[in-house]
Design a protein around this motif. Structure first.
Motif, PDB file in Angstrom:
ATOM      1  N   GLY A 225      29.805  27.201  44.668  1.00 37.00           N
ATOM      2  CA  GLY A 225      30.919  26.435  44.142  1.00 37.00           C
ATOM      3  C   GLY A 225      32.215  27.173  44.398  1.00 37.00           C
ATOM      4  O   GLY A 225      32.264  28.407  44.321  1.00 37.00           O
ATOM      5  N   VAL A 226      33.254  26.431  44.702  1.00 36.86           N
ATOM      6  CA  VAL A 226      34.544  27.023  45.068  1.00 36.86           C
ATOM      7  C   VAL A 226      35.603  26.481  44.125  1.00 36.86           C
ATOM      8  O   VAL A 226      35.833  25.265  44.064  1.00 36.86           O
ATOM      9  CB  VAL A 226      34.912  26.701  46.533  1.00 36.86           C
ATOM     10  CG1 VAL A 226      36.256  27.320  46.884  1.00 36.86           C
ATOM     11  CG2 VAL A 226      33.828  27.191  47.477  1.00 36.86           C
ATOM     12  N   ASP A 227      36.229  27.390  43.399  1.00 40.95           N
ATOM     13  CA  ASP A 227      37.343  27.032  42.524  1.00 40.95           C
ATOM     14  C   ASP A 227      38.622  27.541  43.164  1.00 40.95           C
ATOM     15  O   ASP A 227      38.719  28.716  43.532  1.00 40.95           O
ATOM     16  CB  ASP A 227      37.168  27.649  41.134  1.00 40.95           C
ATOM     17  CG  ASP A 227      38.306  27.284  40.198  1.00 40.95           C
ATOM     18  OD1 ASP A 227      38.326  26.143  39.711  1.00 40.95           O
ATOM     19  OD2 ASP A 227      39.173  28.154  39.968  1.00 40.95           O
ATOM     20  N   VAL A 228      39.586  26.658  43.343  1.00 39.91           N
ATOM     21  CA  VAL A 228      40.857  27.015  43.978  1.00 39.91           C
ATOM     22  C   VAL A 228      41.916  27.206  42.911  1.00 39.91           C
ATOM     23  O   VAL A 228      41.862  26.597  41.833  1.00 39.91           O
ATOM     24  CB  VAL A 228      41.292  25.933  44.990  1.00 39.91           C
ATOM     25  CG1 VAL A 228      40.291  25.817  46.107  1.00 39.91           C
ATOM     26  CG2 VAL A 228      41.481  24.594  44.300  1.00 39.91           C
ATOM     27  N   GLY A 229      42.853  28.089  43.194  1.00 40.72           N
ATOM     28  CA  GLY A 229      43.900  28.383  42.227  1.00 40.72           C
ATOM     29  C   GLY A 229      45.129  28.954  42.890  1.00 40.72           C
ATOM     30  O   GLY A 229      45.208  29.069  44.123  1.00 40.72           O
ATOM     31  N   VAL A 230      46.078  29.339  42.066  1.00 39.75           N
ATOM     32  CA  VAL A 230      47.344  29.864  42.548  1.00 39.75           C
ATOM     33  C   VAL A 230      47.293  31.375  42.697  1.00 39.75           C
ATOM     34  O   VAL A 230      47.699  31.929  43.718  1.00 39.75           O
ATOM     35  CB  VAL A 230      48.481  29.441  41.594  1.00 39.75           C
ATOM     36  CG1 VAL A 230      49.788  30.102  41.995  1.00 39.75           C
ATOM     37  CG2 VAL A 230      48.637  27.931  41.582  1.00 39.75           C
ATOM     38  N   LYS A 231      46.788  32.070  41.686  1.00 41.02           N
ATOM     39  CA  LYS A 231      46.704  33.530  41.759  1.00 41.02           C
ATOM     40  C   LYS A 231      45.591  33.958  42.694  1.00 41.02           C
ATOM     41  O   LYS A 231      45.791  34.766  43.603  1.00 41.02           O
ATOM     42  CB  LYS A 231      46.484  34.105  40.363  1.00 41.02           C
ATOM     43  CG  LYS A 231      46.417  35.621  40.335  1.00 41.02           C
ATOM     44  CD  LYS A 231      46.214  36.132  38.915  1.00 41.02           C
ATOM     45  CE  LYS A 231      46.125  37.659  38.905  1.00 41.02           C
ATOM     46  NZ  LYS A 231      45.896  38.173  37.524  1.00 41.02           N
ATOM     47  N   ILE A 236      34.506  32.136  44.586  1.00 42.40           N
ATOM     48  CA  ILE A 236      33.239  31.604  45.070  1.00 42.40           C
ATOM     49  C   ILE A 236      32.122  32.170  44.205  1.00 42.40           C
ATOM     50  O   ILE A 236      32.028  33.389  44.012  1.00 42.40           O
ATOM     51  CB  ILE A 236      33.020  31.968  46.547  1.00 42.40           C
ATOM     52  CG1 ILE A 236      34.250  31.556  47.371  1.00 42.40           C
ATOM     53  CG2 ILE A 236      31.766  31.322  47.092  1.00 42.40           C
ATOM     54  CD1 ILE A 236      34.247  32.112  48.770  1.00 42.40           C
ATOM     55  N   ALA A 237      31.268  31.292  43.694  1.00 42.33           N
ATOM     56  CA  ALA A 237      30.185  31.706  42.812  1.00 42.33           C
ATOM     57  C   ALA A 237      28.926  30.921  43.134  1.00 42.33           C
ATOM     58  O   ALA A 237      28.979  29.835  43.717  1.00 42.33           O
ATOM     59  CB  ALA A 237      30.570  31.516  41.343  1.00 42.33           C
ATOM     60  N   ALA A 238      27.781  31.493  42.742  1.00 36.48           N
ATOM     61  CA  ALA A 238      26.473  30.873  42.946  1.00 36.48           C
ATOM     62  C   ALA A 238      26.016  30.200  41.656  1.00 36.48           C
ATOM     63  O   ALA A 238      26.564  30.460  40.580  1.00 36.48           O
ATOM     64  CB  ALA A 238      25.458  31.923  43.397  1.00 36.48           C
ATOM     65  N   PRO A 239      24.994  29.326  41.718  1.00 38.79           N
ATOM     66  CA  PRO A 239      24.528  28.648  40.500  1.00 38.79           C
ATOM     67  C   PRO A 239      24.019  29.586  39.430  1.00 38.79           C
ATOM     68  O   PRO A 239      24.050  29.248  38.242  1.00 38.79           O
ATOM     69  CB  PRO A 239      23.412  27.729  41.020  1.00 38.79           C
ATOM     70  CG  PRO A 239      23.722  27.510  42.453  1.00 38.79           C
ATOM     71  CD  PRO A 239      24.329  28.785  42.924  1.00 38.79           C
ATOM     72  N   ASP A 240      23.509  30.786  39.804  1.00 40.45           N
ATOM     73  CA  ASP A 240      22.990  31.713  38.800  1.00 40.45           C
ATOM     74  C   ASP A 240      24.089  32.512  38.110  1.00 40.45           C
ATOM     75  O   ASP A 240      23.791  33.395  37.290  1.00 40.45           O
ATOM     76  CB  ASP A 240      21.985  32.669  39.439  1.00 40.45           C
ATOM     77  CG  ASP A 240      22.598  33.507  40.549  1.00 40.45           C
ATOM     78  OD1 ASP A 240      23.793  33.324  40.853  1.00 40.45           O
ATOM     79  OD2 ASP A 240      21.871  34.355  41.113  1.00 40.45           O
ATOM     80  N   ARG A 415      35.823  31.918  37.451  1.00 39.75           N
ATOM     81  CA  ARG A 415      34.402  32.122  37.759  1.00 39.75           C
ATOM     82  C   ARG A 415      33.541  31.099  37.039  1.00 39.75           C
ATOM     83  O   ARG A 415      32.572  30.579  37.607  1.00 39.75           O
ATOM     84  CB  ARG A 415      33.998  33.536  37.351  1.00 39.75           C
ATOM     85  CG  ARG A 415      32.524  33.850  37.544  1.00 39.75           C
ATOM     86  CD  ARG A 415      32.194  35.217  37.017  1.00 39.75           C
ATOM     87  NE  ARG A 415      30.759  35.491  37.042  1.00 39.75           N
ATOM     88  CZ  ARG A 415      30.205  36.579  36.538  1.00 39.75           C
ATOM     89  NH1 ARG A 415      30.961  37.512  35.962  1.00 39.75           N
ATOM     90  NH2 ARG A 415      28.903  36.758  36.587  1.00 39.75           N
ATOM     91  N   ASN A 416      33.891  30.783  35.805  1.00 43.09           N
ATOM     92  CA  ASN A 416      33.137  29.782  35.049  1.00 43.09           C
ATOM     93  C   ASN A 416      33.200  28.427  35.743  1.00 43.09           C
ATOM     94  O   ASN A 416      32.187  27.717  35.857  1.00 43.09           O
ATOM     95  CB  ASN A 416      33.703  29.689  33.640  1.00 43.09           C
ATOM     96  CG  ASN A 416      33.021  28.624  32.802  1.00 43.09           C
ATOM     97  OD1 ASN A 416      31.877  28.774  32.386  1.00 43.09           O
ATOM     98  ND2 ASN A 416      33.724  27.533  32.558  1.00 43.09           N
ATOM     99  N   ALA A 417      34.390  28.040  36.232  1.00 42.72           N
ATOM    100  CA  ALA A 417      34.523  26.759  36.931  1.00 42.72           C
ATOM    101  C   ALA A 417      33.732  26.751  38.228  1.00 42.72           C
ATOM    102  O   ALA A 417      33.087  25.741  38.575  1.00 42.72           O
ATOM    103  CB  ALA A 417      35.995  26.473  37.201  1.00 42.72           C
ATOM    104  N   ALA A 418      33.742  27.859  38.974  1.00 42.63           N
ATOM    105  CA  ALA A 418      32.997  27.920  40.224  1.00 42.63           C
ATOM    106  C   ALA A 418      31.496  27.810  39.987  1.00 42.63           C
ATOM    107  O   ALA A 418      30.774  27.178  40.767  1.00 42.63           O
ATOM    108  CB  ALA A 418      33.333  29.216  40.958  1.00 42.63           C
TER     109      ALA A 418
END
Length: 485
Positions: A225-231, A236-240, A415-418
């Protein structure tokens, strides 16, 4: 006219090269771009004149049979009308390639088509206004679809119609190899000038059997999962729950603010194109033009730095993982309409170019055989707890650490969102969703406003102006001949 169909096993790809033209070639490039602008503006003025005349005649009570003959909006009709008028309005038309005038007419046909479809609800997205006249400061561009378009064997020159052989700063070996092997075919070439004044040639091609490179490492985590942001540009994080990578945002525009402030103040002290005291136009000074050129180069470098970081990050994602899950962000809606209280946030959002991440992944995942999964716009990836699935309704933007009110877990917000996005993609691989990808994510804490995720299979296309047989004129009447009624 039907859209261009890409053959099976082929993908559309553009190769962009910076040009190093001679002074004579630069004048020819500016002449071609100016010819395209002239043809666009001339035919737009004619279309508006015909539409206004027909509207006035209707207000006088004249029947439709006796109205001034309408003017077609399709590209063939505009081109035919232009050919009958060019000798009188542009006696110098023979100095440029016919593709220059076709570029301006094609842009006008597309603009009129998008406007008519937007008025009748046939076009999704924001409403499209009526085409405007192009000024001398508009982006210079010309597109070649016929004639001699080739990459020279020395791999440092390209040949275009009427412009001749132009030198390129970069080597063209990648494209030359594909053309020599028969795995690449050039469709068209577009020459444009950026804000720094440099000319570029973009060759639109069809590439056969583009696959993941053999040297690309295989990640042990197929779904991310990829969460995009400004800072942090990408988290990028895995399901686990494993955080694989955190790509910092380059922020090139923010870094260039000091230099831009100095240049803008310098330009304000010099003789510009407008006199605020007399409220009249004037000839700008050479020093003002020189400062404007430096400002354009500064913005161009910031754009290049941003584009380079985005390309490297998205290419690695598409090559290393099998499924990439991203958010469907309303990037334009996140920015206020010029509000002073959000000026810093607006600049930061524009500097991050959040929407470009999903756009680049859309075609790169198809290139390298992976899949892109877009979460619904209302999927609460930031408000869901990745530990227990609980939902935190009120989450401020300033809270960078997610504190779960149900289980007490504390985790980085991005990280939680990713992780939540990665688990959404994991359901697709494990078959928990329906064949139509319409399964919900209720087990992850979704709510009713969360819609289904959708898989994206992107592919470019090179097509002329789509010509709709049924068009609607400015007065709202349907014209079956595709004309300005």
């Amino acid at each position: 006219m039907a859209r261009f169909e890409i053959p099976a096993g082929w993908v559309a790809q553009a190769y962009r090269f910076a040009l190093d033209p001679t002074p004579t070639q630069q004048r020819a490039l500016r002449s071609h771009a100016g010819a395209a602008r002239f043809a666009h503006n001339h035919m737009l003025a004619l279309v508006k004149a015909v539409m206004d005349q027909r509207t006035a005649e209707r207000s006088y009570g004249i029947s439709d049979d006796e109205l001034t003959p309408s003017l077609g909006w399709s590209l063939p009709t505009l081109r035919k009308t232009w050919n009958t008028r060019k000798a009188a309005v542009a006696p110098w038309w023979g100095e440029n390639s016919k593709e220059a005038y076709n570029t301006g007419l094609d842009a006008l046909a597309r603009g009129l088509d998008n406007w008519s479809k937007s008025r009748t609800g046939q076009r999704a997205g924001k409403s499209v206004g009526f085409p405007r006249f192009k000024t001398a400061r508009s982006r210079r561009s010309v597109r070649f679809t016929t004639g001699v378009i080739r990459v020279e064997p020395d791999r440092h020159h390209v040949t275009l119609p009427r412009l001749g052989t132009l030198r390129t700063h970069e080597s063209t070996r990648k494209l030359a190899r594909r053309i020599g092997d028969g795995t690449g075919r050039v469709l068209s070439a577009t020459v444009s000038q950026d804000s720094a004044g440099r000319w570029h040639c973009s060759l639109q091609t069809l590439v056969h059997a583009k696959a993941k490179p053999a040297h690309a490492p295989r990640s042990p985590f197929p779904v991310v999962g990829v969460d995009v942001g400004v800072k942090d540009l990408l988290v990028i994080a895995a399901p686990d729950g494993t955080e694989l990578e955190r790509v910092r945002a380059p922020k090139p525009l923010t870094r260039a603010q000091t230099q831009l402030r100095v240049l803008q103040r310098t330009a304000a002290r010099r003789h510009g194109p407008y006199d605020p005291v007399a409220r009249s136009k004037q000839t700008p000074s050479k020093r003002w033009r020189a400062v404007q050129a430096r400002i354009g180069k500064t913005h161009a470098r910031a754009a290049n730095v941003r584009r380079d970081a985005l390309h490297k990050a998205t290419t690695a994602l598409a090559q290393h993982h099998r499924v990439v899950v991203v958010e469907t962000l309303n990037a334009s809606g996140m920015r206020s309409a010029g509000g002073v209280f959000k000026r810093g946030l607006n600049r930061a959002l524009a500097d991050a170019a959040l929407a470009q991440v999903r756009a680049m992944l859309a075609y790169k995942t198809r290139w390298y055989g992976s899949a892109l999964l877009e979460a619904d716009r209302y999927f609460p990836s930031s408000k869901l707890c990745s530990a227990c699935g609980g939902r935190k309704p009120n989450l401020l933007l300033a809270e960078r650490t997610y504190q779960c009110e149900h289980c007490g877990a504390a985790i980085d917000r991005d990280r939680n969102a990713a992780v939540n996005l990665a688990r959404l993609g994991e359901t697709r691989i494990s078959g928990e969703q329906s064949p139509a990808d319409s399964g919900s994510v209720a087990g992850r804490g979704a709510i009713r406003e969360t819609g289904p995720a959708r898989a994206v299979m992107a592919g470019g296309c090179e097509a002329p102006t789509p010509h709709n047989p049924n068009r609607v004129g400015q007065a709202g009447t349907v014209d079956s001949q595709g004309t300005a009624a």
